[in-house]
Scaffold this active site. Structure first.
Site, PDB file in Angstrom:
ATOM      1  CD  GLN A 167      -1.352   0.012   3.652  1.00 52.38           C
ATOM      2  OE1 GLN A 167      -2.198  -0.879   3.603  1.00 52.38           O
ATOM      3  NE2 GLN A 167      -1.261   0.848   4.659  1.00 52.38           N
ATOM      4  N   GLY A 168       0.280   2.301  -0.540  1.00 56.33           N
ATOM      5  CA  GLY A 168       0.956   3.582  -0.586  1.00 56.33           C
ATOM      6  C   GLY A 168      -0.033   4.698  -0.306  1.00 56.33           C
ATOM      7  CE1 TYR A 169      -2.065   5.777   4.300  1.00 54.77           C
ATOM      8  CE2 TYR A 169      -0.054   4.502   4.025  1.00 54.77           C
ATOM      9  CZ  TYR A 169      -1.296   4.680   4.617  1.00 54.77           C
ATOM     10  OH  TYR A 169      -1.765   3.750   5.509  1.00 54.77           O
ATOM     11  CB  ILE A 170      -2.671   9.425  -3.086  1.00 55.20           C
ATOM     12  CG1 ILE A 170      -2.605   8.162  -3.958  1.00 55.20           C
ATOM     13  CG2 ILE A 170      -2.875  10.677  -3.935  1.00 55.20           C
ATOM     14  CD1 ILE A 170      -3.896   7.825  -4.660  1.00 55.20           C
ATOM     15  CG  ASN A 179      -0.236   0.692   8.053  1.00 49.29           C
ATOM     16  OD1 ASN A 179       0.253  -0.186   7.365  1.00 49.29           O
ATOM     17  ND2 ASN A 179      -0.843   0.432   9.199  1.00 49.29           N
TER      18      ASN A 179
END
Length: 163
Positions: free
Chosen positions: A27-30, A144
């Site tokens: 997962q990644g964060y925009i 996270n």
């Protein structure tokens, strides 16, 4: 409006033999700050986009909207996320009439084991299984989104200083 009511705990005991399933997650964060975040996630072969925000005066309840989206689109969006990406295996463990999601982190967050339990209401009692350690609900270091900005490898050796 959708809500997520959860508590988080460090995992200090053996749990893998109790797991009914496990799934690899990237997962990644925009976007993320202390109040809200927009993340994309590949969970196995499925893609999701999630928006979360704080609820005033609560450490355990957050607004949450999650939608399934095509995995190829998530792969494209992961390229625009702030590095590092979060990589982990999520184990599902049922104990004490509750479902615990236990995340084993990799990469710059290697060595971190976190358990989350979703609740029906904020003051719901939890009978802690033996594998749970100290509660870290509300400790933003364990979000996270915060592990992207300040990975576990940067502060794990000073963890006792924070307690």
């Amino acid at each position: 409006m959708s809500y997520e009511i959860e508590r988080k705990f460090l995992v200090t005991g053996d749990f893998k033999h109790l797991a009914t399933s496990s799934t690899y997650i990237v997962q990644g964060y925009i976007f993320s700050n202390q109040e809200k975040s927009v993340r994309v996630r590949l969970k196995g072969d499925k893609g999701y986009i999630t928006v979360k925000s704080n609820v005033e005066d609560s450490k355990v309840t957050r607004n949450e909207w999650e939608y399934e989206i095509p995995a190829p689109e998530v792969n494209e969006m992961l390229r625009i996320c702030k590095p590092p990406l979060i990589e982990k295996t999520r184990y599902i463990v049922y104990q004490k009439n509750m479902m615990f999601e236990i995340d084993e982190f990799y990469g710059v967050n290697e060595g971190l084991l976190l358990a989350e339990v979703e609740l029906t209401f904020e003051n719901q009692l939890i009978e802690k299984p033996d594998f749970l350690g100290r509660e870290v609900t509300g400790d933003k270091r364990y979000f996270n989104s915060e592990l992207v900005r300040h990975p576990y490898c940067e502060w794990k050796d000073q963890i006792d200083e924070f307690i």
